[in-house]
Design a protein around this motif. Sequence first.
Motif, mmCIF file in Angstrom:
data_model
loop_
_atom_site.group_PDB
_atom_site.id
_atom_site.type_symbol
_atom_site.label_atom_id
_atom_site.label_comp_id
_atom_site.label_asym_id
_atom_site.label_seq_id
_atom_site.Cartn_x
_atom_site.Cartn_y
_atom_site.Cartn_z
ATOM 1 N N GLN A 1 0.989 -1.192 0.044
ATOM 2 C CA GLN A 1 -0.191 -0.034 -0.023
ATOM 3 C C GLN A 1 0.994 1.285 0.102
ATOM 4 O O GLN A 1 0.556 2.295 -0.707
ATOM 5 C CB GLN A 1 -0.930 0.013 1.299
ATOM 6 C CG GLN A 1 -1.790 1.130 1.131
ATOM 7 C CD GLN A 1 -2.783 1.216 0.071
ATOM 8 O OE1 GLN A 1 -3.316 0.236 -0.503
ATOM 9 N NE2 GLN A 1 -3.094 2.425 -0.611
ATOM 10 N N SER B 1 0.924 4.335 -2.962
ATOM 11 C CA SER B 1 0.370 5.576 -2.641
ATOM 12 C C SER B 1 1.556 6.372 -2.984
ATOM 13 O O SER B 1 1.329 7.643 -3.574
ATOM 14 C CB SER B 1 0.162 5.796 -0.994
ATOM 15 O OG SER B 1 1.233 5.392 -0.352
ATOM 16 N N GLN C 1 1.317 6.917 -6.851
ATOM 17 C CA GLN C 1 0.460 7.639 -7.196
ATOM 18 C C GLN C 1 0.482 9.187 -6.876
ATOM 19 O O GLN C 1 -0.344 10.230 -7.658
ATOM 20 C CB GLN C 1 -0.820 7.453 -6.430
ATOM 21 C CG GLN C 1 -1.566 6.132 -6.892
ATOM 22 C CD GLN C 1 -2.875 5.420 -6.041
ATOM 23 O OE1 GLN C 1 -3.006 6.138 -5.272
ATOM 24 N NE2 GLN C 1 -3.259 4.434 -6.430
ATOM 25 N N GLU C 2 1.109 9.609 -6.096
ATOM 26 C CA GLU C 2 1.629 11.027 -5.813
ATOM 27 C C GLU C 2 2.480 11.656 -7.115
ATOM 28 O O GLU C 2 3.536 10.857 -7.407
ATOM 29 C CB GLU C 2 2.231 11.262 -4.540
ATOM 30 C CG GLU C 2 1.172 10.808 -3.408
ATOM 31 C CD GLU C 2 1.894 10.821 -2.013
ATOM 32 O OE1 GLU C 2 2.873 11.629 -2.079
ATOM 33 O OE2 GLU C 2 1.464 10.322 -1.009
#
Length: 71
Positions: A53, A57, A60-61
Amino acid sequence: MDVDAYVAEVTAGVADANGELGSAIEVEEIQIVPNDFPRLGQVRHCAKTLTLQYKKSTEQEAPSNGGKRTV
């Protein structure tokens, strides 16, 4: 509680995720809840899930500071 076994499971879970992702994420800190008694494999599973995870994350940033990331 066997702290060494707990740490070994965390390390193994992160290594499992790194193997799937081709990444080199490392553990900086482990917090152990003394009155929590997970069954064998649960800590490893959680460490792997959290690592996957985390990687998702961070991908995706879109960094707005020239690609540098502060965690």
